[in-house]
Scaffold this active site. Structure first.
Site, short mmCIF file in Angstrom:
data_model
loop_
_atom_site.label_atom_id
_atom_site.label_comp_id
_atom_site.label_asym_id
_atom_site.label_seq_id
_atom_site.Cartn_x
_atom_site.Cartn_y
_atom_site.Cartn_z
N ASP A 1 0.78 -1.24 0.00
CA ASP A 1 0.00 0.00 0.00
C ASP A 1 0.81 1.30 0.00
OD1 ASP A 1 -2.28 1.54 -0.08
OD2 ASP A 1 -2.86 1.23 2.00
N HIS B 1 2.07 3.77 6.98
CA HIS B 1 1.89 4.59 5.77
C HIS B 1 0.61 5.42 5.79
CE1 HIS B 1 -0.10 0.77 4.78
NE2 HIS B 1 -0.92 1.50 4.07
#
Lengths: 859, 859
Positions: free
Chosen positions: B40, B290
């Site tokens: 991701d 993230h």
């Protein structure tokens, strides 16, 4: 979790049998469920309680009851007690300990943890910003304390789950683990609350150990209202086509079951292919669900239920044809014409000669008026022995009302003849079109200026008002009883919600916007047909509402075959259609309704037996489920209506009976279905519904005999099978008639179940289908010798089972409960096998059902 | 799954170490993960690849890369290959086999089965109306065939899952079981597709067995664009306050770790209570996610990350105070003043005499300009030996910009003095307010009519244009380099979406509505402060944009401390603020950016090394992540900027560098956060951000030395601890200075990790923090004797580990891959322990990190 208002007792027993057998097969007898659990059905029937008791359940918990009833029960700590399921069976055989759950099927407020719940999770990590353990513990203790005020013992139950829950069970268990741990930790500080994972049966055990004396409930829990303007009485009628399909499938399944027994495995593989009754049995079981036959499912789900039933029909068609081929030697090409209800049958419509086989699933011989669409003008009909029968051809009335597709040109005529069939057996008729120049059947006579129109047979006479076109009176020629009876169709406008309350009328809820229904038309146009076999008055009320009132030769009831739809909605109004019979009978607010097609309950308008009713919906609050029978009476006369499917019904004024027959509504009613009940057919129009009511007029003491036997025949219609003749089968053949019984059973005995259990065993249920006080003769105790009952089966032995057939009756030991009435002394003996197995004599008391697994020499 | 753009290599290594240790502790060494899986993160850094390789991963799979890059790789079957993670380390030690996943982290279209997926389930029951098995099998085979065209081997991977999936895993597995079964059944009919449950490492094994020759990638995967107008370059700067908090916490964690080693368990329980570094270590690990340090989380989630860090600060404050108490004997009441960044420190503001302890986590002695808020006008400062130091008091500039709460009256002055601290150790200073009638510090001089304003120190001279108020030139007095430099603040208007594309500027995406930013103001008002220790030019661009440009005595860089916010939005425009330095350097489109604070990469405007860029976003498409350093150069001069947190940066024209320092946007950008990036403080205004940039001007060959050492000090700031004196502690004490090292390490060696591993073991990482060609001296190989390194620890033995410390280096056997470059001959030797453990001498090559578990006599 079957619905309790709309299924018949037959279908309830069948589906429970299937489910209980699955549990036995899968988990073993040790997992036999001890508690019945109907947390969602929309009201509760007394017959259901009786059946559960007879299935051996120790107790029953449910969620939905009238909000006023619940309030009173909470106040009086009367949420739990004994429910007497039968007015006929000896207590406690139909007694069922019954508990009302505290929150329906929902968890207490604030304690719901799942994919579809928004309650915050319990955080017990003190280092977390979201630490909230204490808040949850306090709320839980408060909740438990509040709930405990409504219940008698020191134990309370909390239902931790709901609709669509446990899709992600970990979320639930993680939070409940914490809750249990932290609530119980409070015991150190003196808390008396101990919480743990439990089951309904564990809870019930503790209620039983409390050794309290419990109240007794005699009536039922209908109708169900969850608030002042929300009576769940619409679903008694919702989706009338599906309801009829389920009812008709029930009869087919009995036929299919019986023929698997009588023809053995030859029924499952033969010239018509391989098939088993299982497909229809499973489809029927699913169809009893409280969002299936109720009509409270979404349209696409309703389509699927119907599709499943249609698969069952295909399978049973094969079973039946194989069986009949095998039992009769008939080599015709057989078919069953499943669309006969809309006058479609390719064999009778296209063949000049065809065969009609009539399978009768009842234990007595029956007469049945065969009615099939034909192209010809006259036919000869002969029985299996070649003996000719009378027949009548007449123009169809409902012609052109159906959407048949372009390729089919509907037959203009109908052929009627009166067939008979032996018990658990069939008869065969050969129908041949008369050749040569045959006169057209005489057309119906349009009634223009007559004052009175009369039709009659040996037993009954009906008169119609020539000006209004409505039925005006009925006379029972046997007893001389005469009664003015006016019948007409009316509509209630389904509420869109109003200033008082937003509640709409929808799939579940019936809420008319005013209490007085409007007639569809004050007048009907009349056509009259009279023949040797049947006299008919054909009424046209509007382009979408027609009816045939008919008297068949020999019939003791009048048949009202109505055709309603497509209900117009161009004015954006929802309509709920009723048929109403108005008489001068002085009924004192009372009327009678059946429970699941069995025992009758007396209803009183604007009244509930166990609480003071504040009825805020004058019509909907007086509607009751009519599974088969609605009646009213005074000292001299009883008027009885027998339906062909479940409907809502009531008596809104003395001497009047009404049945709701169709509904088309434009709004969802906020109970979960999320769609308006606006059924449309393949043509985009609202669904058309065709149905029939049987009307009886007789002295009260002879009414039950008539209506129960006719009702039995409605529930267990004979199955017509049609044969296309070919060269080899052009002549009558010797096995054209067959009975599975040595001698007919008494009319009071209903063969409730006869189906294959395994290779050597059959499931047999016999029922005495009369109540104690129904009839001087038919209510009498009957004894049957099972060993000598069947004509083709060698019975070796049998075991008597509980009603669900999952436990030997002698192994059943139900919990015993003290009640305020103390009739419990004979309790322990009530459920024993009272018969010496060696002589195989079985005695039946009124309304008793006995269940046997019968071992035979190969099936 | 840490972000790859904004974390430092230190924080990446720390969080991976924590995670890998958890896996070892929980599942055992046999479960050591072999494949890195970053499906991701929004672009991929070369340093991340290098670190993963050094952690011993055999391969790496990710999901997001530029859409043009992906298209080309698909066409060229170049979705998988070897990524060379370092330009310094010998191959293949930083080589990582890397694969691009076919569908990001999503399943192929039509094959998603979960709570949040709408694909229909596979129905393989032929009796169901919903039977669709064949459709699924065909679609799967088509999908597999199409995908196989993009990959080199006969194996392909399909990622069967996505965000928020497997909440209800049964749904997935039930359908995949069916899919696998039915697809493989097609093999009977000749299908060559074999599908099975697998893992990334099994897949990687099969790629390895294919024995192919793979391409080599040298650059990185930044910036990431998922479509023509959607460059994920906004998040390089999003939530600058959180980014700074994470950066500052990183330094605190290193200090906390070191003091747990140096003070032993005394750090964990002492006069200040019980605490461990674990709290901050875990909070920091989570903060690397993230959607954490990236700033792409919802506001309440960002609040939670900050809260977790603040808990870590509390724990580490206790650890540090216990440790310093124990190591120094200082019985002052110690505190750390975590709000010093906004000039709040109750000790320095309220006490007439106070102590300042300075802990230095670096392996070399440092000088540090202590700057604290004070109420007094003049102070004496003495070191631990009582020796007086020069100090300077001046009025605060940013005074009144913060929301301090009503009770706090902010101090008007700041005290500055230049402290020093020994390697891995601390020094102590006593500050005493001068009594009597002391003159006010001279106020800043408002600049009115001067043409040129000059500030300078021994090494640098800065000139400002008296008319515009802007910096105009910089001179390196050591080398004589002179360069015109104009600095100003500008804003891009964040797009609301336009006719060309609906893409907005948001938390992830940077999309200015035009390519030329507007100055916040063309002019700045100037105030000048000159003292013995520091000379400052104070610029006011607008009420919400101010800056101090300062030269500390002895400093080789200019410090730009800016203060931006609350960004106005009254005109309903989103604003993205940059600082820009314009020079006449001829940089030929090139500039340099760091990767996670380590190796530098050369960037070229409107260019990508591996595909022909069609850049549809002229600004956003040229933005790169600046974790610590942005630079440009020509033959003679290099301009280097070192940041105090991660920011986006670029060189939009030759000779120009820009850094985005703050963003306030009014629309969500459709990438999942579902909120506009519109941060507001407790006062309801947009957040104010205070930060600093260090600016270097030097010849290219001496720039790295300056910027790397200053950068190291930025990443590993010394920790100030303040002491409130009481009676017993009023006098200097002998242990006011301490070093954990026997002798300082060479400046090129960074003590990357020094933390307690268990009761007898410490984790030590040493790094040579210079690249091969960075510096004539500092890039040289260094050898350290671990046994003799520490002043207070008795080293018994050590084991060299992989970078993640989860495997002995000698037990690491990574898969070997042939590449088009064939340097793989020395592969098998590359990762061996090159040092004889008995002598404990450790040699470091440029950019090499070595990881040891060191056993000592009790910690």
């Amino acid at each position: 979790m079957n619905d309790e208002a709309t299924p018949t007792y037959i279908d309830i027993i069948d589906q429970m049998t299937l489910g209980l057998r699955f549990l036995n097969d899968t988990f073993g007898i040790g997992a036999r469920p001890l508690v019945a659990w109907h947390i969602d059905p929309f009201g509760h029937s007394r017959e259901q309680a009786s059946l559960f008791a007879q299935m051996g359940f120790d107790g029953f918990f449910f969620g939905r009851l009238d909000y006023q009833d619940k309030e009173k029960r909470q106040k009086e700590k009367n949420m739990e007690g004994v429910w007497r399921g039968s007015a006929n069976l000896n207590p406690p055989s139909a007694d069922l300990f019954t508990g009302v759950l505290p929150n329906g099927y929902n968890p207490p407020d604030g304690f719901c943890w799942d994919q579809l719940c928004a309650d915050e999770p319990i955080v017990d990590d003190k280092n977390s910003r979201e630490y909230n353990k204490e808040k949850f513990v306090s709320l839980f203790l408060e909740t438990a304390k509040k709930q405990s005020k409504y219940y008698k013992t020191n134990h309370i139950i909390m239902t931790m789950g709901s609709d669509f829950q446990y899709e992600n069970a970990n979320v639930w268990f993680k939070n409940m683990d914490k809750l249990i741990k932290h609530v119980n930790e409070k015991q150190k500080d003196g808390s008396k609350v101990n919480v743990f994972y439990s089951t309904p049966s564990c809870y019930l055990q503790d209620l039983n150990k409390a050794k309290l004396t419990w109240s007794v409930k005699y009536d039922d829990f209908f109708p169900y209202a969850d608030s002042a303007h929300s009576f769940w009485t619409g679903y008694f009628t919702s989706r009338p086509a599906l309801k009829r399909y389920v009812r008709r499938s029930s009869a087919l399944l009995q036929v299919c079951n019986q023929l698997e027994v009588l023809a053995g495995t030859q029924a499952n593989k033969g010239p018509y292919g391989r098939a088993e009754s299982t497909v229809l049995r499973q489809a029927m079981a699913v169809a009893q669900h409280h969002d299936a036959v109720t009509g409270t499912e979404k349209q696409h789900v309703a389509n699927d239920y119907a599709w499943q039933l249609s698969r069952g029909w295909l399978a049973c068609e094969t079973v039946i044809k194989n069986a009949l081929y095998n039992l009769s030697g008939n080599t015709d090409k057989l078919s069953i014409c499943p669309l006969l209800n809309i006058s479609l049958c390719s064999v009778t419509e296209s063949e000049k000669q065809f065969r009609v086989m009539l399978y009768n699933p009842l234990g007595r011989e029956i007469a049945w008026n065969v009615r099939v669409p034909v192209q010809g003008r006259a036919y000869t009909v002969a029985n299996h022995a070649g003996k000719p029968l009378d027949s009548q051809v007449m123009p169809q009335f409902f012609l052109g009302l159906y959407h048949h597709g372009k390729s089919h040109k509907p037959s203009v005529n109908e052929l009627v003849f009166q067939a008979s069939a032996p018990p658990l057996g069939f008869s065969t008729y050969t129908v041949t079109s008369q050749k040569g120049n045959v006169a057209r059947p005489s057309p119906p006579q349009r009634v223009q200026h007559q004052e009175v129109i009369v039709i009659q047979n040996e037993h009954l006479q009906l008169t119609f008002n020539g000006t209004t076109g409505l039925l005006s009176s009925m006379k029972n020629l046997d007893s001389g009883l005469f009664l003015p009876v006016v019948q007409n169709f009316y509509w209630y406008q389904g509420s869109k919600g109003n200033a008082e309350n937003i509640q709409t009328s929808g799939a579940y809820i019936f809420r008319p916007n005013v209490s007085t229904p409007l007639p569809i038309s004050p007048k009907a146009q009349l056509d009259v047909v009279k023949g040797r076999l049947v006299e008919e008055v054909r009424q046209t009320f509007s382009p979408w509402c027609q009816q045939v009132v008919r008297l068949y030769q020999g019939s003791r009831h009048a048949e009202f075959e109505w055709h309603v739809g497509s209900i117009p909605i161009v004015d954006h109004l929802g309509r709920e259609i009723i048929t109403r019979f108005d008489t001068p009978l002085r009924t004192k607010g009372l009327f009678l309704t059946d429970a699941n097609g069995r025992e009758m309950l007396t209803r009183r308008r604007n009244f509930r037996p166990t609480w003071k009713l504040n009825n805020s919906e004058p019509v909907a609050g007086n509607y009751y489920p009519i599974t088969s029978t609605l009646a009213m009476k005074d000292e001299k006369a009883q008027v009885t209506l027998v339906t062909d499917r479940s409907q809502g019904g009531s008596s809104m004024k003395d001497g009047s009976l009404e049945l709701m027959i169709h509904r088309r509504l434009l709004f969802d009613d906020f109970r979960g279905v999320g769609e308006a009940l606006n059924e449309t057919g393949a043509n985009g129009q609202g669904l058309t519904i065709r149905g029939r009511h049987l009307l009886f007029l007789a002295p009260p003491d002879s009414s039950a005999r008539l209506s129960r036997l006719a009702g039995e025949l409605q529930l267990s219609e004979p199955q017509l099978v049609f044969g296309t003749l070919h060269k080899k089968s052009r002549h009558p053949y010797k096995d054209g008639e067959f009975s599975g019984l040595r001698v007919a059973l008494p009319a009071s005995v209903h063969v409730l179940s006869l189906s294959r259990w395994d290779a050597h065993t059959l499931l047999l249920r016999l029922e005495l289908q009369f109540e104690k006080h129904d009839d001087r003769n038919l209510s009498r105790t009957v004894t049957i010798n099972i060993a000598r009952m069947f004509s083709t089966l060698d019975v070796e032995s049998f075991k008597e089972m509980t009603l669900g057939a999952n436990l030997r009756l002698k192994d059943l030991h139900r919990l015993s409960w003290d009640t305020v009435e103390r009739e419990n002394e004979h309790r322990s003996k009530a459920m024993q096998e009272p018969t010496d197995p060696s002589d195989m004599m079985v005695t039946l008391q009124p309304m008793q059902i006995r269940t046997f697994l019968v071992r035979t020499k190969a099936l």
